[in-house]
Design an enzyme around this catalytic site. Structure first.
Site, PDB file in Angstrom:
ATOM      1  N   HIS A  64       0.684  -1.016   0.013  1.00 35.50           N
ATOM      2  CA  HIS A  64      -0.125  -0.060  -0.142  1.00 35.50           C
ATOM      3  C   HIS A  64       0.950   1.410   0.028  1.00 35.50           C
ATOM      4  O   HIS A  64       1.674   1.626   0.823  1.00 35.50           O
ATOM      5  CB  HIS A  64      -0.903   0.025   0.966  1.00 35.50           C
ATOM      6  CG  HIS A  64      -1.922   1.212   1.050  1.00 35.50           C
ATOM      7  ND1 HIS A  64      -3.181   1.074   0.365  1.00 35.50           N
ATOM      8  CD2 HIS A  64      -2.013   2.381   1.573  1.00 35.50           C
ATOM      9  CE1 HIS A  64      -3.958   1.916   0.686  1.00 35.50           C
ATOM     10  NE2 HIS A  64      -3.246   2.942   1.340  1.00 35.50           N
ATOM     11  N   SER A  65       0.848   2.156  -1.018  1.00 36.63           N
ATOM     12  CA  SER A  65       1.367   3.305  -1.253  1.00 36.63           C
ATOM     13  C   SER A  65       0.796   4.333  -0.138  1.00 36.63           C
ATOM     14  O   SER A  65      -0.350   4.633  -0.183  1.00 36.63           O
ATOM     15  CB  SER A  65       1.435   3.762  -2.652  1.00 36.63           C
ATOM     16  OG  SER A  65       2.289   2.894  -3.395  1.00 36.63           O
ATOM     17  N   GLU A  99       3.641   9.344  -2.089  1.00 33.85           N
ATOM     18  CA  GLU A  99       2.553   9.989  -2.267  1.00 33.85           C
ATOM     19  C   GLU A  99       2.492  10.427  -3.720  1.00 33.85           C
ATOM     20  O   GLU A  99       3.303  10.943  -4.218  1.00 33.85           O
ATOM     21  CB  GLU A  99       2.600  11.428  -1.455  1.00 33.85           C
ATOM     22  CG  GLU A  99       1.449  11.914  -1.458  1.00 33.85           C
ATOM     23  CD  GLU A  99       0.527  11.790  -0.335  1.00 33.85           C
ATOM     24  OE1 GLU A  99      -0.753  11.540  -0.636  1.00 33.85           O
ATOM     25  OE2 GLU A  99       1.052  11.295   0.998  1.00 33.85           O
ATOM     26  N   GLY A 100       1.019  10.088  -4.259  1.00 38.27           N
ATOM     27  CA  GLY A 100       0.772  10.797  -5.660  1.00 38.27           C
ATOM     28  C   GLY A 100       1.478   9.866  -6.801  1.00 38.27           C
ATOM     29  O   GLY A 100       2.150  10.256  -7.543  1.00 38.27           O
ATOM     30  N   THR A 140      -5.553  12.014 -14.440  1.00 40.61           N
ATOM     31  CA  THR A 140      -4.385  11.713 -13.502  1.00 40.61           C
ATOM     32  C   THR A 140      -3.098  11.669 -14.273  1.00 40.61           C
ATOM     33  O   THR A 140      -2.122  11.890 -13.574  1.00 40.61           O
ATOM     34  CB  THR A 140      -4.870  10.656 -12.522  1.00 40.61           C
ATOM     35  OG1 THR A 140      -3.684  10.417 -11.517  1.00 40.61           O
ATOM     36  CG2 THR A 140      -4.829   9.192 -13.314  1.00 40.61           C
ATOM     37  N   ASP A 165       4.313   7.509 -13.062  1.00 41.31           N
ATOM     38  CA  ASP A 165       4.612   6.668 -11.871  1.00 41.31           C
ATOM     39  C   ASP A 165       5.679   6.405 -11.557  1.00 41.31           C
ATOM     40  O   ASP A 165       6.563   5.463 -12.344  1.00 41.31           O
ATOM     41  CB  ASP A 165       3.654   5.309 -12.088  1.00 41.31           C
ATOM     42  CG  ASP A 165       3.302   4.556 -10.869  1.00 41.31           C
ATOM     43  OD1 ASP A 165       4.251   4.651  -9.836  1.00 41.31           O
ATOM     44  OD2 ASP A 165       2.735   3.554 -10.660  1.00 41.31           O
ATOM     45  N   ARG A 193       7.184   5.009  -8.639  1.00 42.38           N
ATOM     46  CA  ARG A 193       7.350   4.032  -7.665  1.00 42.38           C
ATOM     47  C   ARG A 193       8.330   2.780  -7.866  1.00 42.38           C
ATOM     48  O   ARG A 193       8.209   2.352  -8.744  1.00 42.38           O
ATOM     49  CB  ARG A 193       5.935   3.759  -6.888  1.00 42.38           C
ATOM     50  CG  ARG A 193       5.175   4.936  -6.475  1.00 42.38           C
ATOM     51  CD  ARG A 193       3.776   3.983  -5.994  1.00 42.38           C
ATOM     52  NE  ARG A 193       2.978   3.906  -7.400  1.00 42.38           N
ATOM     53  CZ  ARG A 193       1.839   3.492  -7.386  1.00 42.38           C
ATOM     54  NH1 ARG A 193       1.140   3.194  -6.186  1.00 42.38           N
ATOM     55  NH2 ARG A 193       1.266   3.218  -8.536  1.00 42.38           N
TER      56      ARG A 193
END
Length: 222
Positions: free
Chosen positions: A65-66, A107-108, A129, A141, A143
């Site tokens: 979970h980010s 975040e984001g 988005t 993205d 991450r």
């Protein structure tokens, strides 16, 4: 024979996280053990909430979970993060065993809080988005899940059943040597505020979500 000192040094050099604290954590969903891991790369502290015994186990129920301040803490309706967090904890508590990794610094989708709020403003002007990130000169993205994989390995987990709609999470764990034996759909019911956001993730980012039959998707570029 292999040089044990050299092997240990190599392992330490490639290590991304260190376990720094552990405590019992009772929650409204049930009791967990909280393990805090410090990232050597950026100093961020991640949390592994563990229910039951997972060391040495196969097919452990897992959620990556980010961090999402707006959704997880403030209950924002613009995303599905808060609902997904609660759903994951409920599923793990019901199972009696499992792990939720709360990945901070994401975040984001990795752009940070201020840029995410600016992206919201751009979305209110008509962007989706994806385009809202690009308009700020930011990645869609950014991450990484390498630290997450190492945390799961440090917990002694052999393989996972992953609660996720994001194919990048599955691929990242597999690439890092954490087998994903099953993907479990982790989808919430859309609302009027996040309906277009979720459909954008499905259409433009490849998330494995059921099509929203109430929305005729159109990207900002169409």
């Amino acid at each position: 024979m292999p040089n044990s000192h050299a092997s240990a040094a190599l392992e330490d050099a490639t290590r991304l996280v260190d376990a720094v604290a552990t405590s019992r954590l009772p929650t409204r969903h049930g009791e967990f053990t909280a393990h805090v891991y410090h990232s050597r790369r950026d100093g961020v502290e991640h949390v592994a909430l563990v229910a039951g015994e997972v060391t040495g186990h196969e097919a452990v129920l897992v959620r990556l979970h980010s961090e999402c301040l707006t959704g997880d803490v403030f209950g924002s309706l613009r995303c599905d993060c808060g609902e997904q967090l609660d759903m994951a904890l409920e599923r793990i508590a019901k199972k009696g065993t499992g792990v939720l990794l709360y990945l901070r610094g994401q975040e984001g989708r990795g752009i940070g809080l201020a840029h995410k709020i600016q992206a919201y403003a751009l979305q209110d002007q008509g962007m989706d988005t994806v385009d809202a990130n690009v308009a700020q000169g930011l990645p869609i993205d950014s991450r990484s899940y390498e630290a997450a994989a190492q945390i799961l390995q440090d917990l002694g987990i052999k393989s996972v059943r992953l609660m996720s709609n994001n194919p990048k999470k599955l691929a990242a764990l597999e690439a890092a040597g954490v087998p994903v034996v099953e993907r479990l759909v982790h989808q919430v019911v859309p609302n009027a505020e996040n309906r277009h956001y979720l459909e954008t993730k499905r259409v433009r980012m490849g998330h494995m979500l059921a099509p929203d039959t109430h929305l005729n998707y159109r990207s900002h570029n169409e």
